[in-house]
Motif scaffolding. Sequence first.
Motif, PDB file in Angstrom:
ATOM      1  N   MET A  87       0.820  -1.209   0.000  1.00 22.52           N
ATOM      2  CA  MET A  87       0.000   0.000   0.000  1.00 22.52           C
ATOM      3  C   MET A  87       0.855   1.261   0.000  1.00 22.52           C
ATOM      4  N   LEU A  88       2.135   1.144   0.266  1.00 22.94           N
ATOM      5  CA  LEU A  88       3.035   2.287   0.203  1.00 22.94           C
ATOM      6  C   LEU A  88       3.634   2.370  -1.195  1.00 22.94           C
ATOM      7  N   ARG A  89       3.532   3.545  -1.774  1.00 23.30           N
ATOM      8  CA  ARG A  89       4.117   3.757  -3.103  1.00 23.30           C
ATOM      9  C   ARG A  89       5.612   4.049  -2.945  1.00 23.30           C
ATOM     10  N   PRO A  90       6.407   3.738  -3.957  1.00 26.91           N
ATOM     11  CA  PRO A  90       7.857   3.983  -3.870  1.00 26.91           C
ATOM     12  C   PRO A  90       8.202   5.437  -3.514  1.00 26.91           C
ATOM     13  N   LEU A  92       7.740  -1.093   9.678  1.00 28.28           N
ATOM     14  CA  LEU A  92       6.977  -0.133  10.480  1.00 28.28           C
ATOM     15  C   LEU A  92       5.549  -0.005   9.968  1.00 28.28           C
ATOM     16  N   TYR A  93       5.406   0.019   8.645  1.00 29.52           N
ATOM     17  CA  TYR A  93       4.075   0.160   8.068  1.00 29.52           C
ATOM     18  C   TYR A  93       3.201  -1.046   8.405  1.00 29.52           C
ATOM     19  N   ALA A  95      -0.177  -0.870  10.498  1.00 33.00           N
ATOM     20  CA  ALA A  95      -1.448  -1.421  10.001  1.00 33.00           C
ATOM     21  C   ALA A  95      -2.063  -2.383  11.014  1.00 33.00           C
ATOM     22  N   CYS A  96      -1.233  -3.150  11.712  1.00 32.87           N
ATOM     23  CA  CYS A  96      -1.752  -4.058  12.745  1.00 32.87           C
ATOM     24  C   CYS A  96      -2.333  -3.277  13.922  1.00 32.87           C
ATOM     25  N   LEU A  97      -1.706  -2.172  14.268  1.00 28.31           N
ATOM     26  CA  LEU A  97      -2.191  -1.349  15.384  1.00 28.31           C
ATOM     27  C   LEU A  97      -3.451  -0.580  15.021  1.00 28.31           C
ATOM     28  N   ASP A  98      -3.623  -0.285  13.744  1.00 25.07           N
ATOM     29  CA  ASP A  98      -4.771   0.488  13.262  1.00 25.07           C
ATOM     30  C   ASP A  98      -5.999  -0.429  13.156  1.00 25.07           C
ATOM     31  N   LYS A  99      -6.584  -0.720  14.294  1.00 30.53           N
ATOM     32  CA  LYS A  99      -7.708  -1.670  14.349  1.00 30.53           C
ATOM     33  C   LYS A  99      -8.926  -1.194  13.568  1.00 30.53           C
ATOM     34  N   ALA A 126       6.120   7.349  11.724  1.00 31.77           N
ATOM     35  CA  ALA A 126       7.504   7.055  11.349  1.00 31.77           C
ATOM     36  C   ALA A 126       8.446   8.167  11.809  1.00 31.77           C
ATOM     37  N   ILE A 127       8.017   9.413  11.651  1.00 30.78           N
ATOM     38  CA  ILE A 127       8.845  10.542  12.085  1.00 30.78           C
ATOM     39  C   ILE A 127       9.067  10.485  13.594  1.00 30.78           C
ATOM     40  N   LEU A 128       8.005  10.221  14.339  1.00 30.47           N
ATOM     41  CA  LEU A 128       8.135  10.136  15.794  1.00 30.47           C
ATOM     42  C   LEU A 128       9.064   9.002  16.202  1.00 30.47           C
TER      43      LEU A 128
END
Length: 162
Positions: free
Chosen positions: A8-11, A31-32, A36-40, A83-85
Motif C-alpha cells: 500500500m506504500l508507493r515507492p 513499520l508500516y 497497520a496491525c495497530l490500526d484496528k 515514522a517521524i516520531l
Amino acid sequence: MGSKTSIMLRPEEIQTISDKTGFTTREIVRLYNRFACLDKTRSGSLRREDLQNIPEFSVNPLCGRVIEAFFWDSDEVNFMQFAILLSTFRPIRKATVTEFNNREGKIRFLFRLYDVDKDNRLSKDDFHEVLSGLVGGTVDPDEMEKVIMRAIDEAVVSTQST
C-alpha cells in the motif's frame, strides 16, 4: 513483502519517509506493517488507545508520557507522523541525520515527555509527576523533592554555562 499492507506504500512515499527519518526501505515496510496491525479501525491513523493496547508498552512506567508526546498536537497520527516520531529513537549518525532525527528533535521529544501540563515550560510539578510515575511510592517525598531540585539546579547551571 507480498502482504497486502506492504504494497500500500508507493515507492515515492517510501522515499519521502526515508528522507525524513533515515529509515531504510525495509525498516519502513516493517513499520508500516506494524502500524497497520495497530490500526484496528483501518482508518489510516492511530489513536492513543491503539498504543495503550500494546502489552509490552503498557507496562512501561513512561507509557502514558510517551503516548502524550506522540499525540502532542492532535488526537491521531498517520503513518508519516508515526515514522517521524519513531525516528527520534534512532541513533544519530552523520550519514543519516535528518530533519527529525537530530539532537534538537530528540531534545524536543524529551521536552514533550516532561512537559506534563503542555505549557511549554518545565516546572517542578512536571518533574514531580514524571518522577512519581517512575518510582511510585517507593521514594520518600522529601528525597523526591531533593532529587527534583537538584535536577532543576543542574539544568540551570548547564544552561548558564552554554
